[in-house]
Each structure stands twice: as structure tokens, then as C-alpha cells.
Design an enzyme around this catalytic site. Structure first.
Site, PDB file in Angstrom:
ATOM      1  N   ILE A 132       0.862  -1.189   0.000  1.00  0.00           N
ATOM      2  CA  ILE A 132       0.000   0.000   0.000  1.00  0.00           C
ATOM      3  C   ILE A 132       0.894   1.234   0.000  1.00  0.00           C
ATOM      4  O   ILE A 132       1.600   1.485   0.981  1.00  0.00           O
ATOM      5  CB  ILE A 132      -0.915   0.016   1.254  1.00  0.00           C
ATOM      6  CG1 ILE A 132      -1.707  -1.278   1.326  1.00  0.00           C
ATOM      7  CG2 ILE A 132      -1.830   1.233   1.239  1.00  0.00           C
ATOM      8  CD1 ILE A 132      -2.463  -1.466   2.648  1.00  0.00           C
TER       9      ILE A 132
ATOM     10  N   LYS B 270      10.357  28.038   1.440  1.00  0.00           N
ATOM     11  CA  LYS B 270       9.019  28.590   1.202  1.00  0.00           C
ATOM     12  C   LYS B 270       8.846  29.786   2.147  1.00  0.00           C
ATOM     13  O   LYS B 270       8.830  29.615   3.363  1.00  0.00           O
ATOM     14  CB  LYS B 270       7.971  27.513   1.507  1.00  0.00           C
ATOM     15  CG  LYS B 270       6.557  28.049   1.566  1.00  0.00           C
ATOM     16  CD  LYS B 270       5.569  26.995   2.007  1.00  0.00           C
ATOM     17  CE  LYS B 270       4.209  27.627   2.254  1.00  0.00           C
ATOM     18  NZ  LYS B 270       3.242  26.679   2.823  1.00  0.00           N
TER      19      LYS B 270
ATOM     20  N   ILE C 261       1.304  18.468   7.544  1.00  0.00           N
ATOM     21  CA  ILE C 261       2.519  18.097   8.269  1.00  0.00           C
ATOM     22  C   ILE C 261       2.579  18.857   9.599  1.00  0.00           C
ATOM     23  O   ILE C 261       3.075  18.346  10.602  1.00  0.00           O
ATOM     24  CB  ILE C 261       3.749  18.323   7.363  1.00  0.00           C
ATOM     25  CG1 ILE C 261       3.685  17.270   6.241  1.00  0.00           C
ATOM     26  CG2 ILE C 261       5.062  18.250   8.131  1.00  0.00           C
ATOM     27  CD1 ILE C 261       4.519  17.564   5.037  1.00  0.00           C
TER      28      ILE C 261
HETATM   29  P1  FAD Z   1      -0.208   7.936   4.077  1.00  0.00           P
HETATM   30  O1  FAD Z   1       0.799   8.693   3.297  1.00  0.00           O
HETATM   31  O2  FAD Z   1      -1.444   7.486   3.352  1.00  0.00           O
HETATM   32  O3  FAD Z   1       0.538   6.669   4.651  1.00  0.00           O
HETATM   33  C1  FAD Z   1      -0.154   5.530   5.118  1.00  0.00           C
HETATM   34  C2  FAD Z   1       0.833   4.450   5.457  1.00  0.00           C
HETATM   35  O4  FAD Z   1       0.127   3.391   6.057  1.00  0.00           O
HETATM   36  C3  FAD Z   1       1.574   3.858   4.259  1.00  0.00           C
HETATM   37  O5  FAD Z   1       2.927   3.682   4.604  1.00  0.00           O
HETATM   38  C4  FAD Z   1       0.923   2.497   4.075  1.00  0.00           C
HETATM   39  O6  FAD Z   1       1.804   1.553   3.531  1.00  0.00           O
HETATM   40  C5  FAD Z   1       0.566   2.180   5.510  1.00  0.00           C
HETATM   41  N1  FAD Z   1      -0.495   1.180   5.662  1.00  0.00           N
HETATM   42  C6  FAD Z   1      -1.802   1.313   5.317  1.00  0.00           C
HETATM   43  N2  FAD Z   1      -2.451   0.157   5.605  1.00  0.00           N
HETATM   44  C7  FAD Z   1      -1.545  -0.676   6.142  1.00  0.00           C
HETATM   45  C8  FAD Z   1      -1.592  -1.998   6.615  1.00  0.00           C
HETATM   46  N3  FAD Z   1      -2.701  -2.729   6.584  1.00  0.00           N
HETATM   47  N4  FAD Z   1      -0.453  -2.554   7.090  1.00  0.00           N
HETATM   48  C9  FAD Z   1       0.707  -1.852   7.137  1.00  0.00           C
HETATM   49  N5  FAD Z   1       0.799  -0.597   6.697  1.00  0.00           N
HETATM   50  C10 FAD Z   1      -0.309  -0.022   6.199  1.00  0.00           C
HETATM   51  N6  FAD Z   1       0.357  18.332   3.894  1.00  0.00           N
HETATM   52  C11 FAD Z   1       1.194  19.366   4.046  1.00  0.00           C
HETATM   53  O7  FAD Z   1       1.670  19.605   5.158  1.00  0.00           O
HETATM   54  N7  FAD Z   1       1.530  20.158   2.992  1.00  0.00           N
HETATM   55  C12 FAD Z   1       1.013  19.981   1.762  1.00  0.00           C
HETATM   56  O8  FAD Z   1       1.362  20.695   0.829  1.00  0.00           O
HETATM   57  C13 FAD Z   1       0.076  18.935   1.590  1.00  0.00           C
HETATM   58  N8  FAD Z   1      -0.486  18.711   0.380  1.00  0.00           N
HETATM   59  C14 FAD Z   1      -1.390  17.713   0.251  1.00  0.00           C
HETATM   60  C15 FAD Z   1      -2.047  17.562  -0.973  1.00  0.00           C
HETATM   61  C16 FAD Z   1      -3.029  16.588  -1.110  1.00  0.00           C
HETATM   62  C17 FAD Z   1      -3.772  16.451  -2.392  1.00  0.00           C
HETATM   63  C18 FAD Z   1      -3.297  15.718  -0.033  1.00  0.00           C
HETATM   64  C19 FAD Z   1      -4.311  14.645  -0.191  1.00  0.00           C
HETATM   65  C20 FAD Z   1      -2.630  15.851   1.161  1.00  0.00           C
HETATM   66  C21 FAD Z   1      -1.696  16.859   1.323  1.00  0.00           C
HETATM   67  N9  FAD Z   1      -1.048  17.054   2.534  1.00  0.00           N
HETATM   68  C22 FAD Z   1      -0.208  18.107   2.698  1.00  0.00           C
HETATM   69  C23 FAD Z   1      -1.235  16.137   3.655  1.00  0.00           C
HETATM   70  C24 FAD Z   1      -0.075  15.158   3.723  1.00  0.00           C
HETATM   71  O9  FAD Z   1       0.089  14.509   2.488  1.00  0.00           O
HETATM   72  C25 FAD Z   1      -0.328  14.117   4.795  1.00  0.00           C
HETATM   73  O10 FAD Z   1      -0.672  14.776   5.980  1.00  0.00           O
HETATM   74  C26 FAD Z   1       0.918  13.307   5.046  1.00  0.00           C
HETATM   75  O11 FAD Z   1       1.434  12.796   3.864  1.00  0.00           O
HETATM   76  C27 FAD Z   1       0.643  12.204   6.030  1.00  0.00           C
HETATM   77  O12 FAD Z   1       0.069  11.101   5.447  1.00  0.00           O
HETATM   78  P2  FAD Z   1      -0.012   9.771   6.329  1.00  0.00           P
HETATM   79  O13 FAD Z   1       1.358   9.338   6.638  1.00  0.00           O
HETATM   80  O14 FAD Z   1      -0.970  10.023   7.426  1.00  0.00           O
HETATM   81  O15 FAD Z   1      -0.731   8.737   5.349  1.00  0.00           O
END
Ligand code: FAD
Length: 520
Positions: free
Chosen positions: A39, A75, A364
Site C-alpha cells: 500500500i 518557502k 505536516i
Molecule cells: P499515508 O501517506 O497514506 O501513509 C499511510 C501508510 O500506512 C503507508 O505507509 C501504508 O503503507 C501504511 N499502511 C496502510 N495500511 C496498512 C496496513 N494494513 N499494514 C501496514 N501498513 C499499512 N500536507 C502538508 O503539510 N503540505 C502539503 O502541501 C500537503 N499537500 C497535500 C495535498 C493533497 C492532495 C493531499 C491529499 C494531502 C496533502 N497534505 C499536505 C497532507 C499530507 O500529504 C499528509 O498529511 C501526510 O502525507 C501524512 O500522510 P499519512 O502518513 O498520514 O498517510
């Protein structure tokens, strides 16, 4: 004591959390990251808040150690294009307003209007963005700042956290989120974070409904005292296993999708604007984030108003020939927050806890604030309910506050040229915002009149947005009419002079990073 933390998910949230916890507790607490091979992480999230430097400093990292590895750039502001009308732009800089005779310079600007550009008259940073300048000289020194902001350029924040920061640092970072996760994986594992590349297949609960362990496909059971859910919008632990409900913000923030491109560019010839650009579109807006060797760009839109195919076409036309052959990443967004980010022995951090559209680059910042607050609210074996409630209240208020600020961007934008933009004026406003806007019509936002809880934004940000968006009529304080405005007029001229002096001496952002990357 809590001895064993399991972080599920290896995106930005997972690795930031694991590295921060390791830096805090060292050998005293074991930290394991389990991350799926199958994923992918979301792959976007490249612009940050100025406070993110505290995260890197907490880890003991200097800019030259991590920035080149992550294609990172500076930035200094967000440039808003076409939000008022086509062809108009303004900056929301990381710069507090100066105060003259007890009134912010923005208030004086409303009175005197020495030019039609409030941003150039009230702040120095817009000029740096226009000239593609670096905020640092080639010797590494940050650009000279006035006395009243002295200390804001200080490098010595040490291991402090967001809530202790009294100064406004003049810049944040852009970085490649995939490269950052890779960098933090290396940083974390070298310092003792255990890394399990595997899928979590089941979350096991004990008789009280607390998480006892997670099952993995190939590595058996992973036991822990505390589980951090960083599985993104799946919310595998917090939402799916523990059943904590999600509160949608969709009624006030209707953008629910994005399409993103990673576009390679030749920065040496094109230059790198040291700001994020948010360009308003017919059904949302397009972000442009200049990294060292490519731009990150994407269209955030409301699917009620435009289809994914149309959105991708608009984005490709916006970018031009450089986007040819680049694969598009279509993303469905979950906008809102999990009711309680911390339930029993599980804390959701990152997208699992909440997300508002990325208009002010807050994702972030939410992660950083969540980890810092988790450490401040760290549980012991008694799992005190009050500690959990305090954490949950802090996180909920922060997200609700950012929601308000973002809703204001749409409501206050003068643009009303189609159904999407007209609807932004009639959609119900979150509690309290309507009243606040009425107050701002007669007096610019100040610390007494903005959303009262910590949410990362200060009065100057509200002032800059209202002045730039142009849809809410504003007036200067009545007292200014009977005061001597000479000092304020001089301050605005000084700001222009300072800005001219700075852009004449600072290197371009490209030059600065080319210099940083040169082998010593
Ligand atoms: P994800 O990146 O989705 O990571 C999820 C993780 O969980 C992955 O490693 C996956 O492998 C793991 N996982 C899922 N299910 C399982 C499982 N069953 N077993 C093991 N592992 C699993 N934030 C900013 O600060 N600045 C920005 O400019 C910005 N732009 C953005 C633009 C868009 C369009 C979007 C949608 C978001 C943006 N964000 C921004 C937000 C930012 O991308 C997220 O806050 C950040 O990437 C955190 O994501 P995450 O780690 O929570 O989730």
C-alpha cells in the site's frame, strides 16, 4: 511505564512520529514501524509551515544534512493567484505585521493606501518571492531583519516545541515527501527504530476493547503498550478496529478530490520561486510547489462541480508541455477529523486523525503538533482519562480552527464568476465564524477576535488574507483619522526600501541550493 510503541504505517506521519519518539525517549522506549510493501503512501504533502524547522532541530538535523537529500527548497509565503479576479495575485508571507503607534501597519495601510499592493507596502517577503530570492546569503546567514523581529532568525531554538515558540521564523520548506520518508527511515533505523515491512492483517482487541497486538502477514503478532495509527485515511486501528467515528467537514469545505503531477523541470534555467502558489480555478485551485529538480503540482477540486477527467485536463493545460508523459495521481480526500484522535491505547496521527484540504499546507503541521502533544501528554501505566481528554481537546480545537481559517479563504474571495464561487458565499459557516467576520468588517482581526485556540495561525495571517482576497469590505480604525500618520507612512516606505536592499544582495534560491550541493 510505557515501554513499547508500535507505529502502523510508514508515510510521512509514521516516520515523523517514530523519529520524534526515538529522539525523545532513546533506549528507554522501543519504537517499531510496521509498513506495508503493497500500500503506497499518499505521495503528496510537500509544502510546510515555518514551524517545521523545530521538528528537524529536535532531531538534531541541520539544513545541509537533509535538504539536498529531499530535493528541498525554501518557502517564504503562499502566493494566491486569481482569488480576487483573474490576473490578481497577493502573498500571505511568514512575516508578522509591524506596529506603528499601537496599530498594525495593515490598519494604517487601509487608511493611507500608498499603493494598491498592501503586501508590498506592509511586508518585505513578497519582494523576495517576486525576485526568486533565497532567504539566506551564500554564507548561510538569514536575511537581515528589523529589531522588532529580532530573534526570529535565531538558529538556537533547541529542543523546544511549537507552543513555546514566540517568534515568527521567515520561512518553511518544500520537500519531496517520498524522499523525506526515505531519509527519516534511515535516520530512525540508525537510531534504533525497528522496521517491519509487512501488511497488518488484523487488529486484535482484549476484553476491555484495547489493542493487544496487530497480526502481520509474514512477521506474526506485534505487541505493544501504545499503538500509533498512521495508516492514512484507512484509519485501520482508530476508525476500523476501535470504531471511532469520523466527523466530516464536507458541508463547509466541499473540495473532496485532487489530481497531482510530479513534473521534472530544469531549475537552473527556470528558477525557483521561494513560495507555494495557489491558483484559483473554476472548481477549486491548483498548487505549484517548486522543488530543486521538479515541481509538485495538483488540482484540488470539488467533484460536485467538475469530473476527474476535466480536472486532469485543466491541470495539464495549466502546466503546459512539461507535463507531457507524466502520470497523474488521482486522490479522493477524506475531509474532517476523527472525533477523538486518542482512544484507549491508540493514537491516530496524520490523515487517520484528520485532514483539511492543503490550501495552507497544514497536514505536516498537524502531524508535528500531534507528536509534540503526545509527548507532553505521554501516558503512564494508569492511562489517566484526563490526559487523554486534554490531548483530544487540543487536537480537535486545532483542526476546527484551521477549518475556519480555510473556509474564510473561500467566503472572503471576491471571485463570484460561476456556480462554484457563488456557492462559497452561501454555504453555512462553521460556528462562530460568521460573528467573527462581522467584527472584522469594522476592525481588522487581532488576537482577541480570531479563533481563540491554538491552530497555528496568528492575526497577521487573517489580515493578509482579508486584504488580499478582497471580498469582505474592510475599514481602518476610526482613531487613525485623527492621528498623525507620518510615522506609518515612513514605515511603509522603509519596508519598500528594505525589500529593495534585500533583493539586491541576496542570491537567487537556485544559486543558494546549487552552492549548498557543491562538494566541499
Ligand atoms: P499515508 O501517506 O497514506 O501513509 C499511510 C501508510 O500506512 C503507508 O505507509 C501504508 O503503507 C501504511 N499502511 C496502510 N495500511 C496498512 C496496513 N494494513 N499494514 C501496514 N501498513 C499499512 N500536507 C502538508 O503539510 N503540505 C502539503 O502541501 C500537503 N499537500 C497535500 C495535498 C493533497 C492532495 C493531499 C491529499 C494531502 C496533502 N497534505 C499536505 C497532507 C499530507 O500529504 C499528509 O498529511 C501526510 O502525507 C501524512 O500522510 P499519512 O502518513 O498520514 O498517510
Amino acid at each position: 511505564m510505557i515501554k513499547n510503541i508500535v507505529v502502523v504505517g510508514g508515510g510521512t506521519a509514521g516516520w515523523m512520529s517514530a523519529c520524534y519518539l526515538k529522539a525523545t525517549f532513546g533506549e528507554n522506549v522501543s519504537v517499531t514501524v510496521v509498513e506495508s510493501k503493497n500500500i503506497p503512501s499518499i505521495g503528496v504533502g510537500e509544502a510546510t509551515f515555518s514551524t517545521v524547522r523545530h521538528f528537524f532541530q529536535y532531531l538534531g538535523l541541520q539544513e545541509h544534512e537533509w535538504m539536498p537529500e529531499c530535493s528541498a527548497t525554501y518557502k517564504l509565503a503562499i502566493r494566491f493567484e486569481n482569488w480576487r479576479e483573474p490576473g490578481h495575485h497577493f502573498y500571505h508571507p511568514f512575516e508578522r505585521t509591524r506596529v506603528v503607534d499601537g496599530f498594525p501597519i495593515t490598519d494604517w495601510w487601509l487608511k493611507q493606501r500608498p499603493s494598491d499592493r498592501f503586501d508590498d507596502d506592509c511586508f518585505v517577503i513578497p519582494a523576495l518571492c517576486e525576485q526568486l530570492s533565497s532567504p539566506r546569503h551564500l554564507d548561510g546567514n538569514i536575511f537581515e531583519q528589523r529589531e522588532d523581529r529580532a530573534g526570529s532568525g535565531s538558529e538556537a531554538v533547541g529542543r523546544s516545541t511549537l507552543t513555546e515558540q514566540q517568534t515568527q521564523f521567515p520561512y518553511a520548506y518544500h520537500f519531496d515527501t517520498v524522499l523525506l520518508a526515505k531519509f527519516l527511515t534511515k535516520y530512525g533505523t540508525e537510531r534504533g527504530v525497528a522496521h517491519v515491512l509487512d501488511d497488518v492483517t488484523r487488529v486484535a482487541l482484549d476484553e476491555r476493547g484495547w489493542i493487544s497486538h496487530v497480526d502481520t502477514a509474514e512477521h506474526g503478532e506485534l505487541h505493544g503498550d501504545l499503538f500509533i495509527d498512521c495508516t492514512g485515511w484507512r484509519g485501520l486501528l482508530i476508525n476500523q478496529a476501535l470504531g471511532e467515528p469520523f466527523i466530516s467537514y464536507q458541508d463547509s469545505l466541499p473540495n473532496d478530490r485532487a489530481v497531482a503531477l510530479r513534473v521534472p523541470v530544469e531549475a537552473a534555467t527556470r528558477g525557483m520561486r521561494p513560495c507555494t502558489t495557489a491558483t484559483a480555478q473554476d472548481a477549486g485551485w491548483i498548487w505549484t510547489i517548486p522543488l530543486f529538480d521538479r515541481i509538485g503540482t495538483g488540482y484540488v477540486y470539488a467533484s460536485d462541480y467538475i469530473s476527474p477527467e476535466e480536472a486532469e485536463k485543466t491541470l495539464r493545460e495549466f502546466v503546459g508541455p512539461e507535463a507531457e508523459g507524466v502520470e497523474a495521481n488521482h486522490i479522493k480526500m477524506r475531509i474532517g477529523r476523527t472525533r477523538n484522535a486518542w482512544v484507549n491505547n491508540c493514537v491516530g496521527i496524520g490523515l487517520s486523525a484528520g485532514f483539511v484540504e492543503p490550501l495552507e499546507s497544514t497536514g505536516i503541521f498537524f502531524i508535528q503538533n500531534a507528536i509534540e502533544q503526545l509527548v507532553k501528554h505521554f501516558p503512564d501505566a494508569t492511562w489517566n482519562e484526563g490526559v487523554r481528554a486534554s490531548y483530544n481537546g487540543h487536537m480537535a480545537r486545532m483542526l476546527d480552527g484551521v477549518r475556519e481559517f480555510l473556509v474564510l479563504h473561500y467566503y472572503a474571495a471576491a471571485r463570484q464568476d460561476n456556480r462554484y464561487w457563488k456557492d462559497t458565499k452561501t454555504r453555512p459557516l462553521p460556528d462562530g465564524l460568521a460573528e467573527r467576520i462581522e467584527q472584522w468588517r469594522i476592525k481588522l482581526p487581532d488576537s482577541e477576535s480570531i479563533y481563540p485556540w491554538y491552530h497555528g495561525f496568528e492575526p497577521y495571517s487573517y489580515q493578509a488574507m482579508l486584504l488580499g482576497l478582497g471580498g469582505v469590505p474592510l475599514r481602518s480604525s476610526a482613531a487613525l483619522g485623527s492621528m498623525d500618520g507620518a510615522a506609518a507612512g515612513k514605515t511603509m516606505r522603509d519596508i519598500r526600501d528594505e525589500a529593495r536592499g534585500l533583493v539586491a544582495t541576496l542570491p537567487s534560491q537556485y544559486e543558494y541550493f546549487a552552492h549548498m550541493r557543491r562538494p566541499s
